[in-house]
Motif scaffolding. Structure first.
Motif, PDB file in Angstrom:
ATOM      1  N   ARG A   1      36.195  24.056 -57.923  1.00  0.00           N
ATOM      2  CA  ARG A   1      34.581  23.719 -57.556  1.00  0.00           C
ATOM      3  C   ARG A   1      33.931  24.128 -56.198  1.00  0.00           C
ATOM      4  O   ARG A   1      33.017  24.772 -56.109  1.00  0.00           O
ATOM      5  CB  ARG A   1      34.349  22.209 -57.758  1.00  0.00           C
ATOM      6  CG  ARG A   1      34.495  21.546 -59.347  1.00  0.00           C
ATOM      7  CD  ARG A   1      34.020  20.264 -59.359  1.00  0.00           C
ATOM      8  NE  ARG A   1      34.756  19.311 -58.620  1.00  0.00           N
ATOM      9  CZ  ARG A   1      35.709  18.494 -59.089  1.00  0.00           C
ATOM     10  NH1 ARG A   1      36.138  19.006 -60.426  1.00  0.00           N
ATOM     11  NH2 ARG A   1      36.519  17.836 -58.419  1.00  0.00           N
ATOM     12  N   VAL A   2      34.928  23.834 -55.220  1.00  0.00           N
ATOM     13  CA  VAL A   2      34.731  24.309 -53.860  1.00  0.00           C
ATOM     14  C   VAL A   2      34.528  25.780 -53.907  1.00  0.00           C
ATOM     15  O   VAL A   2      33.583  26.291 -53.375  1.00  0.00           O
ATOM     16  CB  VAL A   2      35.826  23.695 -52.779  1.00  0.00           C
ATOM     17  CG1 VAL A   2      35.399  24.392 -51.556  1.00  0.00           C
ATOM     18  CG2 VAL A   2      35.548  22.239 -52.863  1.00  0.00           C
ATOM     19  N   GLY A   3      35.489  26.500 -54.474  1.00  0.00           N
ATOM     20  CA  GLY A   3      35.544  27.923 -54.468  1.00  0.00           C
ATOM     21  C   GLY A   3      34.299  28.674 -55.065  1.00  0.00           C
ATOM     22  O   GLY A   3      33.829  29.573 -54.750  1.00  0.00           O
ATOM     23  N   GLY A   4      33.915  28.109 -56.174  1.00  0.00           N
ATOM     24  CA  GLY A   4      32.668  28.440 -56.905  1.00  0.00           C
ATOM     25  C   GLY A   4      31.456  28.460 -56.191  1.00  0.00           C
ATOM     26  O   GLY A   4      30.630  29.099 -56.177  1.00  0.00           O
ATOM     27  N   LEU A   5      31.295  27.093 -55.479  1.00  0.00           N
ATOM     28  CA  LEU A   5      30.031  27.001 -54.870  1.00  0.00           C
ATOM     29  C   LEU A   5      30.135  28.012 -53.437  1.00  0.00           C
ATOM     30  O   LEU A   5      29.023  28.610 -53.199  1.00  0.00           O
ATOM     31  CB  LEU A   5      29.993  25.700 -54.228  1.00  0.00           C
ATOM     32  CG  LEU A   5      29.536  24.697 -55.209  1.00  0.00           C
ATOM     33  CD1 LEU A   5      29.777  22.940 -54.869  1.00  0.00           C
ATOM     34  CD2 LEU A   5      28.248  24.567 -55.659  1.00  0.00           C
ATOM     35  N   ALA A   6      31.307  28.148 -52.879  1.00  0.00           N
ATOM     36  CA  ALA A   6      31.385  29.369 -51.794  1.00  0.00           C
ATOM     37  C   ALA A   6      31.253  30.546 -52.275  1.00  0.00           C
ATOM     38  O   ALA A   6      30.382  31.224 -51.640  1.00  0.00           O
ATOM     39  CB  ALA A   6      32.619  29.043 -51.092  1.00  0.00           C
ATOM     40  N   ALA A   7      31.644  31.047 -53.426  1.00  0.00           N
ATOM     41  CA  ALA A   7      31.471  32.299 -54.119  1.00  0.00           C
ATOM     42  C   ALA A   7      30.003  32.383 -54.108  1.00  0.00           C
ATOM     43  O   ALA A   7      29.409  33.823 -54.103  1.00  0.00           O
ATOM     44  CB  ALA A   7      32.292  32.325 -55.429  1.00  0.00           C
ATOM     45  N   GLN A   8      29.396  31.303 -54.642  1.00  0.00           N
ATOM     46  CA  GLN A   8      27.811  31.483 -54.644  1.00  0.00           C
ATOM     47  C   GLN A   8      27.000  31.663 -53.496  1.00  0.00           C
ATOM     48  O   GLN A   8      25.634  31.812 -53.421  1.00  0.00           O
ATOM     49  CB  GLN A   8      27.203  30.387 -55.660  1.00  0.00           C
ATOM     50  CG  GLN A   8      27.602  30.530 -57.286  1.00  0.00           C
ATOM     51  CD  GLN A   8      26.730  30.136 -58.218  1.00  0.00           C
ATOM     52  OE1 GLN A   8      25.576  29.595 -57.727  1.00  0.00           O
ATOM     53  NE2 GLN A   8      26.833  30.479 -59.348  1.00  0.00           N
ATOM     54  N   GLY A   9      27.645  31.592 -52.543  1.00  0.00           N
ATOM     55  CA  GLY A   9      26.927  31.489 -51.115  1.00  0.00           C
ATOM     56  C   GLY A   9      26.534  30.257 -50.458  1.00  0.00           C
ATOM     57  O   GLY A   9      25.832  30.251 -49.210  1.00  0.00           O
ATOM     58  N   HIS A  10      27.190  28.993 -50.829  1.00  0.00           N
ATOM     59  CA  HIS A  10      26.675  27.736 -50.158  1.00  0.00           C
ATOM     60  C   HIS A  10      27.363  27.769 -48.903  1.00  0.00           C
ATOM     61  O   HIS A  10      28.725  27.869 -48.806  1.00  0.00           O
ATOM     62  CB  HIS A  10      27.106  26.828 -51.190  1.00  0.00           C
ATOM     63  CG  HIS A  10      26.231  26.710 -52.334  1.00  0.00           C
ATOM     64  ND1 HIS A  10      24.997  26.103 -52.335  1.00  0.00           N
ATOM     65  CD2 HIS A  10      26.255  27.032 -53.688  1.00  0.00           C
ATOM     66  CE1 HIS A  10      24.395  26.086 -53.591  1.00  0.00           C
ATOM     67  NE2 HIS A  10      25.288  26.959 -54.395  1.00  0.00           N
TER      68      HIS A  10
END
Length: 930
Positions: free
Chosen positions: A857-866
């Motif tokens: 979850r954290v990696g997915g959000l970071a990958a989207q630019g958050h």
């Protein structure tokens, strides 16, 4: 049901005619309200019996001929043939002795003519609308009716219920004969209306319209048919979906007039009086206005109720009410409205009832008229009836009889018009400015005039008037003028030196008489950074009695994209809380601010939609100089989404001449420059961007926290391959940039990288990506990622180039930045959609298997630019926990930072990376509580 009743009536008439053929004469009276089908029944019966067995004589009485002696009788005899006509003419010549009296020999002679005809063949005599017959003819018919019992004559008369007292002896005389039959026709029921409509319209349509048609017509068949014709005409002209309900149009109005002109003169006068009196007619007022006896008035109102024209003494539809006065003649109608107003005023009626009559008359010379109109306008404004208030004020203004009264009434009219449409008040501005300068206005009217002038870009007039008013203002008036001065400075920065406020304006924060600071003064201090201003100050300012015009100018000037990230958490909720204020300008302001917030987040379609809605809340001219804000948003969203034709159309929209003297004009100019840049006109773009810089320098507003025109100009210079000049501008922009302005920092670093050699760009672009992720600007982030991916590709680092370009493409798609997405698509053609890094699906699965659910979850959000803070707020965890999870993700995936995160982590469904405070501000349903 309609057909069944009609067939029953025709059968009854046919039976009586058969008896007549056998020598048993009869009289038939068809009764009923006006236009319920009596004439149609007569004609249908005559057509069915038009054969050799019976001679038909028909006539129709008319109000025009009611004073013509023997007029109706002449119609009947001339239809009988030349011989009988000559006999009749000889008898009628000089046969009328006095009104209502006919020579008995004439009565006997006329009867003998008809009896002689019946001896030759059976005679059917039909008289339509007998209540309009002249008295002489009526006496002859009554005489004949007493002698036809043993003849082959059938006399059929159509009469009207309660048609007045003109011929009461006629009804009495006929009703006492045992061979007189009365057939009463009544209006249709709701089912009858449906059945009648079904003859002309589709059965389903007829059923759906029946209830509403009954409410409009009261079941009057003539009016029901008119509604069917209007509905069919509207359906043909619409060409698409048929009307959902009944259409009350021209044919309906024509039939109403036809119904009214079948009435006796007294009934017509009563119908007109009811139309003049309007919504709540009182019988005594109707009687006095029409000149008809009160008892007779009640009888005639009942007649109109039964006919379907009225319901409980009021017209069922406005079209019918208007039709009653259509041919009354303007002088008579004006006179009646004025008489009604005088009667109501004498009775002490409500001012609004009197005002309605005065407005309908369009003129008045009564000394009390102006006061009544002004009182009604105030009441109507308070209850939201702005159009009625404007009508009252227009007439009151025309009645003003001295210079100051005219100036004050014009100011009140302009203020009310402003609430409906600011463009409507423009026609008054010249005269109001002159009145303000001459001291003819009262209260805060001069301040309102100044605000109108500022809104519409007439800044020189406003500044001159402000100087003159300030020269004599003291106390509370001076404090209010200070707020207007602050508004002038906020919206027209070049005027600061002219009004003599210098570089700072702490005096503008002095409290007003109610102990609060002006919101515009507080906003000016916030914009210029003179004084630390909290949201409490602004919230307090919004909830004072400060005019909406001034608040609108202040808040929209304050909510510029350069500082929207800091003001949005309180600015938009404040606007949402106040959006209940009436008036399109306020709703448009709120919608325009929402458009800016959406643009800041990178929601391009939403930004464009809100900006378009903001401009559509009122006419474009109503926006005045504020139009630059939503127009700039429209332009920017159109350019980024690749809709260049739409953008060109927005550029063709007319704008006020003073637009470029305002911050709104700079936004428009910058957006126009971006359009020129997108369509390959870098010189035109550079000119627009440098004009922004020149204006800011003239305004002494060219600080690092103001509009970042240097970044835009540098972008154009790079396109022109003038990289050294571009670098100098960008270094100026970065010099002294406030801490925390991540959006400007990211944009500057991105374009600074473009001035360097390809191998020098990645470090700066990585910093730009980090800054823009923190700022939450998804469009700029997509551009930065695209530049970073291209830099990696140019240096041969395909391992980083492909996922970065993929991220840029997805980011562009997410915010519908089609221009960027199209430019990236060719470079991604060789990158399979299911590949995140080198290797196939198995490698992707193996890598993912090593991550925990929280890490995914954290990696997915970071990958989207958050940013880390945004991820923490999104997942309700601490920033430290986010950092720990990301450390594990980097270690397990063998990457160094978030820009290297594989694409497959972006598959988790995340709607947007907007800061929660901004998301709340963007929602118009979120209340704000400081």
């Amino acid at each position: 049901m309609v057909l069944v009743e009609r067939e029953r009536q025709l059968a009854e008439l046919a039976g009586l005619l058969e008896e007549c053929l056998q020598g048993a004469g009869s009289v038939v009276v068809l009764r009923g309200p006006v236009a319920v089908g009596k004439t149609e029944l007569l004609h249908t019966f005559a057509e069915q019996r038009a054969n050799d067995r019976v001679r038909l004589l028909a006539a129709a009485a008319s109000p025009v001929e009611r004073h013509l002696p023997f007029g109706l009788l002449s119609q009947l005899l001339h239809g009988a043939g030349p011989e009988y006509a000559r006999r009749g003419e000889a008898l009628m010549r000089g046969g009328a002795l006095e009104e209502g009296t006919v020579d008995p020999q004439v009565l006997e002679g006329v009867s003998r003519i008809f009896l002689d005809m019946s001896a030759e063949e059976p005679l059917l005599i039909e008289v339509d609308d007998v209540y309009h017959a002249d008295i002489d003819s009526l006496q002859c018919l009554l005489f004949l009716a007493r002698r036809l019992r043993r003849s082959r004559i059938m006399l059929v008369l159509s009469d009207q219920d309660r048609s007045g007292t003109r011929h009461p002896d006629c009804r009495t005389e006929l009703s006492r004969h045992p061979y007189c039959t009365q057939i009463r026709l009544a209006p249709l029921t709701c089912d009858g209306v449906a059945a009648l409509l079904a003859h002309d319209l589709d059965a389903h349509v007829a059923h759906s319209l029946a209830a509403a048609a009954f409410a409009v017509t009261g079941g009057n068949p003539l009016l029901v048919r008119a509604l069917a014709e209007d509905w069919e005409a509207a359906t043909r002209s619409a060409g698409k979906e048929p009307p959902a309900g009944p259409v009350v149009g021209d044919r309906f109005a024509e039939r109403v007039e036809s119904c009214l002109h079948r009435l006796e003169p007294d009934a017509l006068d009563v119908a007109r009086a009811v139309a003049v009196v309007g919504e709540a007619p009182r019988l005594e007022l109707v009687a006095r206005l029409s000149g008809v006896d009160a008892i007779e008035t009640r009888t005639l109102v009942d007649l109109l109720n039964e006919s379907g024209l009225l319901h409980q003494g009021r017209y069922r539809h406005r079209v019918a009410q208007d039709a009653a006065l259509r041919d009354f003649g303007a002088p008579a109608r004006i006179a009646w409205h004025r008489r009604a107003a005088a009667m109501l005023h004498a009775e002490g009626s409500r001012s609004t009832s009197i005002a309605h009559q005065l407005i309908a008359a369009g003129e008045a010379d009564e000394p009390w008229a102006a006061a009544v109109l002004q009182e009604s306008a105030a009441s109507a404004t308070a209850s939201g009836e702005i159009d009625f208030a404007l009508d009252c004020l227009e007439l009151a203004h025309s009645l003003a009889d001295d210079e100051q009264q005219r100036a004050v009434s014009r100011a009140v009219l302009a203020e009310t018009e402003w609430r409906v449409d600011p463009a409507r008040a423009v026609r008054h501005l010249g005269q109001l400015a002159d009145a303000a300068n001459r001291g003819l206005l009262k209260g805060r009217q001069p301040l309102a005039v100044l605000e109108y002038l500022l809104w519409h870009g007439r800044v020189d007039e406003a500044a001159a008037a402000l100087d003159r008013l300030a020269a004599t203002a003291t106390g509370p008036e001076a404090a209010e003028l200070g707020a207007v001065r602050a508004c002038l400075e906020l919206c027209y920065p070049a005027q600061r030196r002219r009004v003599g406020t210098g570089a700072t304006a702490p005096a503008h924060l002095e409290p007003r008489p109610d102990g609060t600071a002006s919101l515009v003064s507080t906003a000016l201090a916030a914009v210029r950074g003179d004084v630390a201003v909290s949201s409490d100050h602004l919230w307090q300012g919004l909830h004072t009695d400060e005019p909406l015009t001034r608040i609108s100018l202040g808040l929209l000037a304050l909510a510029r994209p350069e500082r929207l990230s800091t003001v949005a958490p309180w600015c938009l909720p404040m606007l949402a809380d106040a959006a209940g204020h009436d008036g399109p300008q306020w709703r448009g302001l709120f919608t325009a601010a929402r458009a800016d917030a959406a643009l800041l987040r990178g929601d391009l379609p939403i930004a464009g939609r809100f900006a378009s809605e903001a401009l559509d809340e009122a006419s474009r001219s109503s926006w005045g100089v504020l139009a630059g804000a939503p127009l700039a948003c429209l332009l920017t969203s159109a350019v980024e989404t690749g809709r260049y034709e739409d953008a060109a159309g927005y550029l063709n929209m007319p704008t006020p001449g003073a637009l470029l003297e305002t911050p709104f004009g700079l936004r428009y100019l910058r957006a126009r420059g971006q359009y020129h840049l997108a369509v390959g006109r870098p010189y035109a773009a550079l000119s627009d961007f440098r004009t922004c810089g020149r204006l800011l320098q003239e305004w002494e507003d060219d600080g690092p926290g103001q509009m970042s025109w240097r970044i835009d100009a540098a972008q154009a210079l790079v396109r022109l391959d003038r990289r050294d000049e571009a670098r100098m501008l960008l270094e100026e922009q970065l010099d002294g940039l406030p801490v925390g302005d991540e959006r400007t920092l990211g944009r500057a670093l991105r374009h600074l990288a473009a001035t360097l050699q390809p191998h020098e760009r990645p470090p700066l672009l990585n910093d730009a990506v980090e800054a823009l992720q923190t700022a939450g600007d998804r469009v700029e982030l997509a551009h930065a990622l695209a530049d970073l991916g291209s830099a990696y590709a140019t240096t041969g680092d395909s391992r980083r180039a492909r996922p970065t370009l993929r991220r840029a493409w997805r980011a562009a798609q997410e915010c519908h930045a089609e221009r960027l997405a199209r430019s990236l698509r060719p470079g991604l053609a060789d990158v399979p959609a299911d590949r995140a890094v080198s290797g196939g699906p198995r490698m992707r699965s193996d890598l993912a298997a090593g991550l925990s659910a929280a890490e995914r979850r954290v990696g997915g959000l970071a990958a989207q630019g958050h940013s880390n803070r945004q991820i923490a707020q999104r997942l309700c965890i601490t920033v430290s926990t986010v950092e720990q999870h990301l450390t594990q993700v980097y270690r397990k995936l063998h990457v160094k930072n978030r820009t290297d995160l594989p694409v497959f982590l972006e598959a988790e469904e995340i709607k947007s990376g907007v800061d929660p405070l901004l998301a709340e501000a963007f929602s118009n349903s979120t209340p704000y509580s400081p």
